[in-house]
Scaffold this motif. Structure first.
Motif, PDB file in Angstrom:
ATOM      1  N   TYR A  92       6.424   0.167  -0.009  1.00 12.07           N
ATOM      2  CA  TYR A  92       4.998   0.511   0.017  1.00 12.07           C
ATOM      3  C   TYR A  92       4.421   0.318   1.409  1.00 12.07           C
ATOM      4  CZ  TYR A  92       4.300   1.047  -5.046  1.00 12.07           C
ATOM      5  OH  TYR A  92       4.313   1.493  -6.340  1.00 12.07           O
ATOM      6  N   THR A  93       4.803  -0.772   2.069  1.00 10.97           N
ATOM      7  CA  THR A  93       4.296  -1.035   3.413  1.00 10.97           C
ATOM      8  C   THR A  93       4.726   0.064   4.375  1.00 10.97           C
ATOM      9  OG1 THR A  93       4.365  -3.429   3.021  1.00 10.97           O
ATOM     10  CG2 THR A  93       4.267  -2.699   5.311  1.00 10.97           C
ATOM     11  N   ASN A  94       5.991   0.481   4.290  1.00  7.93           N
ATOM     12  CA  ASN A  94       6.482   1.552   5.151  1.00  7.93           C
ATOM     13  C   ASN A  94       5.746   2.865   4.884  1.00  7.93           C
ATOM     14  OD1 ASN A  94       8.291  -0.165   6.386  1.00  7.93           O
ATOM     15  ND2 ASN A  94      10.047   0.485   5.147  1.00  7.93           N
ATOM     16  N   GLN A  95       5.429   3.130   3.633  1.00  9.15           N
ATOM     17  CA  GLN A  95       4.679   4.342   3.302  1.00  9.15           C
ATOM     18  C   GLN A  95       3.293   4.310   3.927  1.00  9.15           C
ATOM     19  OE1 GLN A  95       4.767   4.470  -0.985  1.00  9.15           O
ATOM     20  NE2 GLN A  95       6.689   5.603  -1.060  1.00  9.15           N
ATOM     21  N   ARG A  96       2.640   3.166   3.873  1.00  5.85           N
ATOM     22  CA  ARG A  96       1.311   3.037   4.460  1.00  5.85           C
ATOM     23  C   ARG A  96       1.364   3.202   5.985  1.00  5.85           C
ATOM     24  NH1 ARG A  96      -2.450   4.546   2.239  1.00  5.85           N
ATOM     25  NH2 ARG A  96      -3.817   3.309   3.593  1.00  5.85           N
ATOM     26  N   LEU A  97       2.393   2.632   6.611  1.00  8.39           N
ATOM     27  CA  LEU A  97       2.554   2.769   8.059  1.00  8.39           C
ATOM     28  C   LEU A  97       2.818   4.221   8.444  1.00  8.39           C
ATOM     29  CD1 LEU A  97       4.731  -0.391   8.792  1.00  8.39           C
ATOM     30  CD2 LEU A  97       2.423   0.031   9.658  1.00  8.39           C
ATOM     31  N   ALA A  98       3.598   4.928   7.622  1.00  9.93           N
ATOM     32  CA  ALA A  98       3.892   6.338   7.904  1.00  9.93           C
ATOM     33  C   ALA A  98       2.633   7.184   7.838  1.00  9.93           C
ATOM     34  CB  ALA A  98       4.941   6.857   6.922  1.00  9.93           C
ATOM     35  N   ILE A  99       1.765   6.901   6.882  1.00 11.36           N
ATOM     36  CA  ILE A  99       0.498   7.634   6.759  1.00 11.36           C
ATOM     37  C   ILE A  99      -0.346   7.444   8.015  1.00 11.36           C
ATOM     38  CG2 ILE A  99      -1.695   7.699   5.501  1.00 11.36           C
ATOM     39  CD1 ILE A  99      -0.097   7.047   2.970  1.00 11.36           C
TER      40      ILE A  99
END
Length: 295
Positions: A71-78
């Motif tokens: 989830y953290t990586n997804q937020r950083l990608a956004i």
């Protein structure tokens, strides 16, 4: 001797009788269960929710510790912000910390929602689950290691085991996210596996169960590792330091837990339906069992 296959009814009776000693032994015992945050995204995660409910209904005190990396990586990608790691640990800068907080809240709420929906159309329909969370973990920064400033990446300073025990005594399932708080109010991103291990140690848990992303296979013969003592697990990690981190890190956590007083640590592949029940209530079990002492 009659070697004919058992009827479905007789097989059920045999299984239920064989499981009864485990049911009796586990009542009022504390189990700490770890799983990655990405498990919550899977369509079959409700199977695990049903099994959590079943374990709770049998009088087992459950503490669920979840990760948030995906989830953290997804937020950083956004945000188009790179995810930085060193030695398999996240370097948590200001932007990453904000994503960590968002991810922790999102995953915890998703789990609470699943545990609170009454489990309609499931084997546990009608069984009401009580869920609790809180600031049980005090943390500190890991600081600068090998010239790398890890920012808001932290490690456990202490666990408020008394507060967790109080929630468990009230028949709550306790959910703990992989973040911790400093006495000054700072928030730190923690390794979920290490946190689950420290929670199990602080609570003197009966079992630590690590729901892994893959089974533990021996790197030489490809066979699944079913049982290990603490000594053989230590030797294994020393001999195969470059195995997949999906095997190495859970095994490393199991070693630390066993060294710190946890008698048994189960490493089970969460992708398999019913792994908790097979691992806990059958003689053969499933996954990899690491024991602090030889059988």
């Amino acid at each position: 001797m009659n070697n004919s296959p058992l009827s479905p009814q007789q097989a059920f009776i045999t299984w239920f009788r064989d499981s009864s000693p485990y049911i009796h032994a586990y009542r009022n015992k504390t189990f700490v269960i770890f799983f990655e945050g990405e498990a919550v995204l899977d369509a079959d995660f409700d199977h695990h929710i049903h099994d959590f409910a079943l374990l709770s209904s049998l009088g087992i005190r459950l503490v669920l510790v979840h990760g948030i990396r995906r989830y953290t990586n997804q937020r950083l990608a956004i945000l188009n912000h790179p995810a930085h790691f060193h030695n398999q640990r996240r370097i948590t800068d200001d932007v990453a910390l904000q994503c960590v907080k968002e991810a922790a809240g999102l995953v915890r709420v998703e789990i609470e929602a699943l545990l609170s929906m009454g489990l309609a159309n499931s084997p546990m329909s009608g069984y009401e689950l009580k869920v609790a969370s809180g600031n049980f973990v005090t943390a500190k920064p890991i600081g600068v290691i090998d010239g790398i400033d890890y920012g808001y990446t932290g490690e456990v300073r202490s666990i408020d085991s008394a507060a967790i025990q109080h929630k468990l005594e009230q028949s709550n399932i306790v959910i703990i996210s992989s973040i911790g708080y400093s006495p000054s109010g700072d928030i730190f991103n923690l390794s979920a596996k290490k946190l689950a291990t420290e929670v199990a140690i602080a609570l003197k848990a009966e079992k630590l169960i690590l729901m892994t992303e893959q089974s533990c296979y021996h790197p030489e013969n490809g066979q699944e590792i079913r049982q290990m003592t603490l000594a053989t697990a230590v030797d294994f990690l020393q001999k195969y330091p470059h195995i997949s981190e999906r095997v190495y890190l859970p095994m490393q956590a199991a070693v630390h837990a066993c060294r710190s007083g946890i008698k048994r640590v189960h490493l089970i592949d969460r992708s398999k339906n019913g792994v908790l029940l097979l691992g806990l209530f059958t003689q053969d079990g499933t996954g990899t069992l690491v024991s602090s002492k030889s059988s």
